[in-house]
Write an enzyme that holds these catalytic residues in place. Structure first.
Site, PDB file in Angstrom:
ATOM      1  N   ASN A   9       0.871  -1.175   0.000  1.00 36.52           N
ATOM      2  CA  ASN A   9       0.000   0.000   0.000  1.00 36.52           C
ATOM      3  C   ASN A   9       0.908   1.225   0.000  1.00 36.52           C
ATOM      4  O   ASN A   9       1.479   1.567   1.027  1.00 36.52           O
ATOM      5  CB  ASN A   9      -0.901  -0.024   1.250  1.00 36.52           C
ATOM      6  N   LYS A  11       0.211   4.249  -0.297  1.00 38.33           N
ATOM      7  CA  LYS A  11      -0.404   5.459   0.267  1.00 38.33           C
ATOM      8  C   LYS A  11      -0.156   6.641  -0.693  1.00 38.33           C
ATOM      9  O   LYS A  11      -0.091   6.425  -1.903  1.00 38.33           O
ATOM     10  CB  LYS A  11       0.113   5.703   1.689  1.00 38.33           C
ATOM     11  N   HIS A  95      -9.262   1.219   5.263  1.00 36.92           N
ATOM     12  CA  HIS A  95      -7.953   1.453   5.891  1.00 36.92           C
ATOM     13  C   HIS A  95      -8.143   2.424   7.063  1.00 36.92           C
ATOM     14  O   HIS A  95      -8.967   3.342   6.990  1.00 36.92           O
ATOM     15  CB  HIS A  95      -6.972   2.026   4.868  1.00 36.92           C
ATOM     16  N   GLU A  97      -6.519   4.874   8.013  1.00 35.69           N
ATOM     17  CA  GLU A  97      -6.347   6.294   7.679  1.00 35.69           C
ATOM     18  C   GLU A  97      -7.626   6.856   7.062  1.00 35.69           C
ATOM     19  O   GLU A  97      -7.967   8.020   7.276  1.00 35.69           O
ATOM     20  CB  GLU A  97      -5.133   6.467   6.747  1.00 35.69           C
ATOM     21  N   GLU A 167      -4.863  -4.608  10.889  1.00 37.10           N
ATOM     22  CA  GLU A 167      -3.849  -3.568  11.047  1.00 37.10           C
ATOM     23  C   GLU A 167      -4.100  -2.811  12.341  1.00 37.10           C
ATOM     24  O   GLU A 167      -4.935  -1.883  12.366  1.00 37.10           O
ATOM     25  CB  GLU A 167      -3.902  -2.582   9.864  1.00 37.10           C
ATOM     26  N   GLY A 173       2.972   2.686  10.673  1.00 39.85           N
ATOM     27  CA  GLY A 173       3.899   3.789  10.451  1.00 39.85           C
ATOM     28  C   GLY A 173       4.641   4.232  11.702  1.00 39.85           C
ATOM     29  O   GLY A 173       5.270   5.285  11.715  1.00 39.85           O
ATOM     30  N   SER A 212       3.973  -1.737  10.308  1.00 41.02           N
ATOM     31  CA  SER A 212       5.429  -1.750  10.498  1.00 41.02           C
ATOM     32  C   SER A 212       6.076  -3.092  10.165  1.00 41.02           C
ATOM     33  O   SER A 212       7.036  -3.507  10.822  1.00 41.02           O
ATOM     34  CB  SER A 212       5.795  -1.301  11.924  1.00 41.02           C
TER      35      SER A 212
HETATM   36  P1  13P Z   1       3.385   0.678   7.574  1.00 42.81           P
HETATM   37  O1  13P Z   1       3.867  -0.635   6.998  1.00 42.81           O
HETATM   38  O2  13P Z   1       4.083   1.871   7.020  1.00 42.81           O
HETATM   39  O3  13P Z   1       3.344   0.629   9.069  1.00 42.81           O
HETATM   40  O4  13P Z   1       1.847   0.842   7.097  1.00 42.81           O
HETATM   41  C1  13P Z   1       0.993  -0.235   7.226  1.00 42.81           C
HETATM   42  C2  13P Z   1      -0.245   0.062   6.496  1.00 42.81           C
HETATM   43  O5  13P Z   1      -0.999   0.946   6.866  1.00 42.81           O
HETATM   44  C3  13P Z   1      -0.522  -0.704   5.271  1.00 42.81           C
HETATM   45  O6  13P Z   1      -1.819  -0.488   4.819  1.00 42.81           O
END
Ligand code: 13P
Length: 251
Positions: A9, A11, A95, A97, A167, A173, A212
Site C-alpha cells: 500500500n 499510500k 484502511h 487512515e 492492522e 507507520g 510496520s
Molecule cells: P506501515 O507498513 O508503514 O506501518 O503501514 C501499514 C499500512 O498501513 C498498510 O496499509
C-alpha cells in the site's frame, strides 16, 4: 492451504519517475516468487502507468480506495467500474487512515466492500483497533464490530472473494510492530468468528497482517498459522525491502 498474499500500500507516495524505478525492481525481483501472490496499490493517478509496466508479470494491481456510489455526479470520486477498467484486481477498503482521517464509518466501508465485489474485484478489508482500545481490552470488540458490519450487509459467503487485513492502528507507520503472538491472537479471533458462520469460508479466507512489517520481522509474523501474508506500507516503497518481505511469505 491458503496461498500467501503480500500487498504494498503505497499510500500518497511516489511520482512518475520513482514509481517507474520501483516497479522495475519489483517486477524483476518477483519473477522467482511463484508461490506468493503479490500486489501493489499505487495512488489512483498512477494505476494506468503501473498497469502498463506490469504487462505479463505475476504482480497484481490494487487501488487504495473507491467510491461507494455508482457513476454519476460525484466530483472527485472514482468508481469501482473505473478501477476494474484500469486493470485492478484488488481494492483496499476501510484502511484506518480512511476511517480516522476521513471519517469513514463501518457502514460506508461495508458499502465500498460491496461495490468492489460487484465490479468483480477482491476487497482487502482492513480492521484494527486504536492504542487506547487495545489498552482498555476492547481489541476484539472493535474488530468484531468492523467485521460484523460487512458480514451483516454482504453475507458470510462474500468472504470467499475477499481478503481481510488486520492492522492495529498503533502499529501503522510507528515502527512499533505487533508481536507475532499479538497478531496471531487477533487473526485467530477473526477466523473463529467467521468459522461460527461458515467453517469452509473461514478456513479459506486470507488474513493479512499490517503495521510496520519490514524485511527483518516479516518471517516471524508470517510463520504464525493464521497469518497469510501482509499489507505493507513504508517498506513497500523500496523494491529490495518489499521483495524480501514477499520472500518471507513464500518460505
Ligand atoms: P506501515 O507498513 O508503514 O506501518 O503501514 C501499514 C499500512 O498501513 C498498510 O496499509
Amino acid at each position: 492451504m491458503r496461498r500467501p498474499l503480500v500487498a504494498g500500500n503505497w499510500k500518497m507516495n511516489g511520482l512518475r519517475a520513482s514509481i517507474n524505478a520501483l516497479m522495475d525492481g519489483v517486477i524483476t525481483g518477483s519473477s522467482g516468487l511463484g508461490s506468493t501472490d503479490i500486489a501493489v496499490c499505487p495512488p489512483f493517478v498512477y494505476l494506468a502507468q503501473v498497469h502498463s509496466q506490469l504487462a505479463t508479470s505475476q504482480v497484481a494491481l490494487g487501488a487504495q480506495n473507491v467510491s461507494h456510489e455508482s457513476p454519476g455526479a460525484f466530483t472527485g470520486e472514482i468508481s469501482a467500474d473505473m478501477l476494474k477498467d484500469q486493470g485492478c484486481a484488488y481494492v483496499v477498503v476501510g484502511h484506518s487512515e480512511r476511517r480516522s482521517l476521513y471519517g469513514e464509518s463501518d457502514d460506508l466501508v461495508a458499502r465500498k466492500y460491496a461495490v468492489v465485489q460487484k465490479a468483480g474485484m477482491i476487497p482487502i478489508l482492513c480492521v484494527g483497533e486504536l492504542l487506547e482500545e487495545r489498552e482498555s481490552n476492547q481489541t476484539e470488540a472493535v474488530v468484531a464490530r468492523q467485521l460484523d458490519a460487512v458480514v451483516n450487509m454482504c453475507g458470510i459467503a462474500s468472504f470467499a472473494h475477499a481478503v481481510i487485513a488486520y492492522e492495529p492502528v498503533w502499529a501503522i507507520g510507528t515502527g512499533r510492530t505487533a508481536t507475532p503472538q499479538q497478531a496471531q491472537d487477533v487473526h485467530a479471533f477473526i477466523r473463529t468468528r467467521l468459522r461460527d458462520l461458515d467453517a469452509k469460508i473461514a478456513d479459506g479466507v486470507r488474513i493479512l497482517y499490517g503495521g510496520s512489517v519490514k524485511a527483518s520481522n516479516a518471517a516471524e509474523i508470517f510463520a504464525k498459522p493464521d497469518v497469510d501474508g501482509g499489507l505493507i506500507g513504508g517498506a513497500s516503497l523500496k523494491a529490495e525491502e518489499f521483495l524480501a518481505i514477499c520472500k518471507a511469505a513464500a518460505a
